[in-house]
Enzyme design. Structure first.
Site, short mmCIF file in Angstrom:
data_model
loop_
_atom_site.label_atom_id
_atom_site.label_comp_id
_atom_site.label_asym_id
_atom_site.label_seq_id
_atom_site.Cartn_x
_atom_site.Cartn_y
_atom_site.Cartn_z
N SER A 132 0.82 -1.21 0.00
CA SER A 132 0.00 0.00 0.00
C SER A 132 0.86 1.27 0.00
CB SER A 132 -0.87 0.00 1.26
OG SER A 132 -0.02 -0.08 2.39
N ARG A 191 -0.99 -3.70 5.76
CA ARG A 191 -1.99 -3.66 6.83
C ARG A 191 -3.33 -3.11 6.35
NH1 ARG A 191 1.26 -0.30 11.18
NH2 ARG A 191 1.20 0.97 9.31
N LEU A 232 23.13 0.79 -8.48
CA LEU A 232 23.87 -0.32 -9.11
C LEU A 232 23.11 -0.88 -10.31
CD1 LEU A 232 25.26 -2.15 -5.97
CD2 LEU A 232 26.47 -0.67 -7.57
N HIS A 290 24.65 5.35 -2.50
CA HIS A 290 24.78 5.53 -3.96
C HIS A 290 26.18 6.02 -4.36
CE1 HIS A 290 20.59 4.86 -3.68
NE2 HIS A 290 20.17 6.09 -3.62
N ARG A 324 28.47 10.46 -17.37
CA ARG A 324 27.24 11.05 -16.82
C ARG A 324 26.19 9.96 -16.69
NH1 ARG A 324 25.86 15.78 -19.97
NH2 ARG A 324 24.52 14.41 -21.15
N ASP A 362 33.18 12.55 -27.52
CA ASP A 362 31.84 12.52 -26.92
C ASP A 362 31.07 11.28 -27.32
OD1 ASP A 362 29.30 13.09 -26.09
OD2 ASP A 362 29.03 14.85 -27.34
N THR A 407 27.56 10.36 -26.61
CA THR A 407 26.25 10.68 -26.05
C THR A 407 25.29 9.58 -26.44
OG1 THR A 407 26.69 13.03 -26.21
CG2 THR A 407 24.38 12.39 -26.07
P1 NDP Z 1 32.36 22.57 -16.56
O1 NDP Z 1 33.72 23.10 -16.82
O2 NDP Z 1 31.20 23.47 -16.73
O3 NDP Z 1 32.28 21.97 -15.09
C1 NDP Z 1 33.29 21.12 -14.67
C2 NDP Z 1 33.19 20.90 -13.18
O4 NDP Z 1 33.44 22.11 -12.51
C3 NDP Z 1 31.83 20.42 -12.69
O5 NDP Z 1 32.09 19.44 -11.72
C4 NDP Z 1 31.22 21.65 -12.06
O6 NDP Z 1 30.41 21.41 -10.94
C5 NDP Z 1 32.43 22.36 -11.55
N1 NDP Z 1 32.14 23.79 -11.44
C6 NDP Z 1 31.24 24.51 -12.12
N2 NDP Z 1 31.25 25.79 -11.70
C7 NDP Z 1 32.18 25.85 -10.72
C8 NDP Z 1 32.63 26.88 -9.89
N3 NDP Z 1 32.16 28.12 -9.98
N4 NDP Z 1 33.59 26.59 -8.97
C9 NDP Z 1 34.07 25.34 -8.89
N5 NDP Z 1 33.67 24.33 -9.65
C10 NDP Z 1 32.74 24.57 -10.55
O7 NDP Z 1 32.26 21.30 -17.53
P2 NDP Z 1 31.24 20.11 -17.66
O8 NDP Z 1 32.02 18.89 -17.86
O9 NDP Z 1 30.28 20.13 -16.54
O10 NDP Z 1 30.53 20.48 -19.02
C11 NDP Z 1 29.74 21.66 -19.18
C12 NDP Z 1 28.37 21.31 -19.76
O11 NDP Z 1 28.52 20.66 -21.01
C13 NDP Z 1 27.62 20.35 -18.86
O12 NDP Z 1 26.29 20.76 -18.81
C14 NDP Z 1 27.74 19.03 -19.58
O13 NDP Z 1 26.66 18.19 -19.34
C15 NDP Z 1 27.78 19.48 -21.03
N6 NDP Z 1 28.44 18.48 -21.86
C16 NDP Z 1 27.65 17.51 -22.36
C17 NDP Z 1 28.19 16.49 -23.11
C18 NDP Z 1 27.28 15.46 -23.63
O14 NDP Z 1 26.07 15.50 -23.43
N7 NDP Z 1 27.80 14.48 -24.27
C19 NDP Z 1 29.61 16.44 -23.40
C20 NDP Z 1 30.36 17.50 -22.82
C21 NDP Z 1 29.78 18.48 -22.05
P3 NDP Z 1 28.83 21.41 -11.01
O15 NDP Z 1 28.52 20.02 -11.39
O16 NDP Z 1 28.38 21.73 -9.64
O17 NDP Z 1 28.39 22.39 -12.00
C1 BG6 Z 2 16.90 7.51 -3.18
C2 BG6 Z 2 16.92 8.62 -2.18
O1 BG6 Z 2 17.66 6.43 -2.74
O2 BG6 Z 2 17.41 7.98 -4.41
C3 BG6 Z 2 16.16 9.83 -2.67
O3 BG6 Z 2 16.34 8.16 -0.96
C4 BG6 Z 2 16.64 10.24 -4.04
O4 BG6 Z 2 16.29 10.92 -1.77
C5 BG6 Z 2 16.68 9.05 -4.98
O5 BG6 Z 2 15.76 11.24 -4.54
C6 BG6 Z 2 17.30 9.41 -6.30
O6 BG6 Z 2 17.15 8.36 -7.20
P1 BG6 Z 2 17.20 8.64 -8.76
O7 BG6 Z 2 17.19 7.29 -9.36
O8 BG6 Z 2 16.01 9.46 -9.09
O9 BG6 Z 2 18.47 9.40 -9.00
#
Ligand code: NDP
Ligand code: BG6
Length: 513
Positions: free
Chosen positions: A38, A70, A201, A261, A391, A419, A421
């Site tokens: 439930s 229950r 996992l 996680h 990612r 990349d 993706t």
């Molecule tokens: P960034 O250089 O933007 O970020 C790299 C790391 O730096 C992240 O962990 C980020 O943390 C951290 N960061 C961001 N801002 C700050 C800050 N002010 N001070 C300290 N640390 C910081 O590179 P990303 O690798 O994140 O790429 C940028 C964007 O491009 C992302 O949205 C990513 O998803 C996208 N991208 C997508 C790809 C795809 O879809 N295949 C391939 C490459 C890039 P936080 O996570 O908190 O921001």
């Molecule tokens: C759960 C946590 O284990 O994972 C939640 O208890 C969280 O707080 C969730 O929101 C996130 O799971 P997912 O699969 O949406 O990233």
């Protein structure tokens, strides 16, 4: 040189094929019993997952689903509660009716033997074959685990086949309570019967970590302290805990996400290559990593708690403490960044930064390896560090941030990426939900993606002193605004341990949705 052929590979779901081919499941009845039918988890995750597996004909033919809780509910009530989460299409009507016909519901008490005797009578009535396997899913609050498992053991075990029990987190609150729960469960069931779920996992990219690492030559030589400056494991959610505050306040983000996680992902990044892909070889290596991690020190942690953003709309205005189900003076962290070190030959000195939070700027879970600077720079400091990012969600991708010559008449380096993706590379592939994979694994008897009791013990050993200290000292979390990246102190901690952020990387999506 002759290649070693491993006969019982558990990679690529092969075990499922092996098991389904080896056994004629047509002759076997499987009964999936949802304890706590439930509840929220059952309605939002377990029933929908069973429906998707049923719909895709991935379950053995003679499978029945029995809900137990229950509340005095009818099967119709369960159906109405679950339907919004089941993504049923118009053309699925007939199949849905077939699925519902396989379901039944029984109301009973979790503590009284009589209810479980009735449940067993019902289970027997469903089985018309020589073999019957029982799968119990405990979608229950921890407070009733003891009684329910004891009653299952005493009254509901199949003596005509195997029995497996799927246990949901939280597995205790700290080392001691987890050990008590483990002792209780192991007195009732063997380790082979217990499936502790950590749904991370079951995620595609988490499972991919092993293939990436051990199926490629290019990563092996650089996957160590010589080349890796730091490893960042991130979990971010763009929404708060509003309405769930009652549960969350008791646990906090470290117990909710970091200790399970994120730590699980860490073990897959850091472990040595297992002797084979059998469940125990893999889990042996994960445990070895955990054993090399010292308990986390409070000085290596930044805690945060979100406050409302007065300029935002709707929930965004609401801080954690504005939730009426949260005590007014709660110190519970909704954000945490912690630095862990794996003291072994491969990783000594490399910081593993675990960061997770609610009410942040985006939804994201990822593993990021930042590599060290290229020694002997000849490009006048124009090169940024390489990063390899896996990612996990949303939009599964693997990308390697690298330097390349700026195209054209230039000779200077420029940041770009290799990349992969998933949505572009694997256009027609439907990735199953984590719970789908994991529930199938239970049917197949593969425990590789489940947490073994010694892994759990080590995970609690690493976090329990920190959790106790936070509670004893009432450590005050730093406020951060709903929708932000979290407290700036967390970035400072990452910088202090060697993560470098230049802010120069710009991503241009070649295939915008
Ligand atoms: P960034 O250089 O933007 O970020 C790299 C790391 O730096 C992240 O962990 C980020 O943390 C951290 N960061 C961001 N801002 C700050 C800050 N002010 N001070 C300290 N640390 C910081 O590179 P990303 O690798 O994140 O790429 C940028 C964007 O491009 C992302 O949205 C990513 O998803 C996208 N991208 C997508 C790809 C795809 O879809 N295949 C391939 C490459 C890039 P936080 O996570 O908190 O921001
Ligand atoms: C759960 C946590 O284990 O994972 C939640 O208890 C969280 O707080 C969730 O929101 C996130 O799971 P997912 O699969 O949406 O990233």
């Amino acid at each position: 040189m002759a290649r070693v052929v491993r006969t019982r590979s558990e990679v690529f779901g092969q075990i499922r094929r092996e098991l389904y081919d080896e056994h004629d499941f047509g002759e076997v009845t499987h009964i999936f019993i949802i304890m706590g039918a439930s509840g929220d988890l059952a309605k939002k995750k377990i029933y929908p997952t069973l429906w998707w597996l049923f719909k895709d004909r991935l379950l053995p033919k003679e499978t029945y689903f029995v809900g137990f809780a229950r509340s005095r509910l009818t099967l119709d009530d369960i159906r109405t509660a679950c339907l919004p989460y089941m993504k049923v299409k118009d053309e699925d009507d007939e199949l849905l009716s077939a699925f519902i016909c396989r379901n039944s519901y029984l109301a009973g008490s979790y503590t009284e033997a009589e209810s479980f005797i009735q449940l067993q009578t019902h289970l027997d009535s469903l089985c018309h074959s020589a073999t019957a396997n029982h799968l119990f899913y405990l979608a229950l609050p921890p407070s009733v685990y003891h009684d329910v498992t004891k009653n299952i053991r005493e009254h509901c075990m199949s003596n005509k086949g195997w029995n497996r029990v799927i246990v949901e987190k939280p597995f205790g609150r700290d080392l001691q309570s987890s050990e008590e729960l483990s002792a209780h469960l192991s007195a009732l069931f063997s380790e082979e019967q217990i499936y502790r779920i950590d749904h991370y996992l079951g995620k595609e990219m988490v499972q991919n970590l092993m293939v990436l690492r051990f199926g490629n030559r290019i990563f092996g030589p650089i996957w160590n302290r010589e080349s890796v400056a730091c490893v960042i494991l991130t979990f971010k959610e763009p929404f708060g805990t509003y309405g769930r505050g009652g549960y969350f306040d008791d646990f906090g983000i470290i117990r909710d996400v970091m200790q399970n996680h994120l730590l699980q992902m860490l073990t897959l990044v850091a472990m040595e290559k297992p002797a084979s892909t059998s469940s125990d070889d893999v889990r042996d290596e994960k445990v070895k990593v955990l054993k090399c991690i010292s308990p986390v020190a409070l000085s290596d942690v930044v805690l945060g708690q979100y406050v409302g953003n007065p300029e935002g709309e709707g929930d965004v205005k609401m801080g954690y403490l504005d939730d009426p189900t949260v005590p007014e003076d709660s110190h519970t962290a909704t954000f945490a960044t912690a630095v862990l070190y794996v003291h072994n030959e491969r990783w000594e000195g490399v910081p593993f930064v675990l960061r997770c939070g609610k009410a942040l700027n985006e939804r994201k879970a990822e593993v990021r390896l930042q590599f060290t600077d290229v020694p002997g720079d000849i490009f006048n400091l124009q090169c940024q560090r390489n990063e390899l990012v896996v990612r996990v969600q949303p939009d599964e991708a693997i990308y390697a941030k690298m330097m390349s010559k700026k195209p054209g008449v230039y000779f200077n380096p420029e940041e770009t990426e290799l990349d992969l993706t998933y949505r572009s590379r694997y256009k027609d592939v439907k990735l199953p939900d984590a719970y789908e994979r994991l529930i199938l694994d239970v049917f197949s008897g593969s425990q590789m993606h489940f947490v073994r009791s010694d892994e759990l013990r080590e995970a609690w050993r690493i976090f329990t002193p920190l959790l106790h200290q936070i509670e004893a000292e009432k450590a005050q979390p730093i406020p951060y605004t709903y929708g932000s990246r979290g407290p700036k102190e967390a970035d400072e901690l990452m910088k202090r341990v060697g993560f470098r952020y230049e802010g120069t990387y710009k991503w241009v999506d070649p295939n915008p949705v």
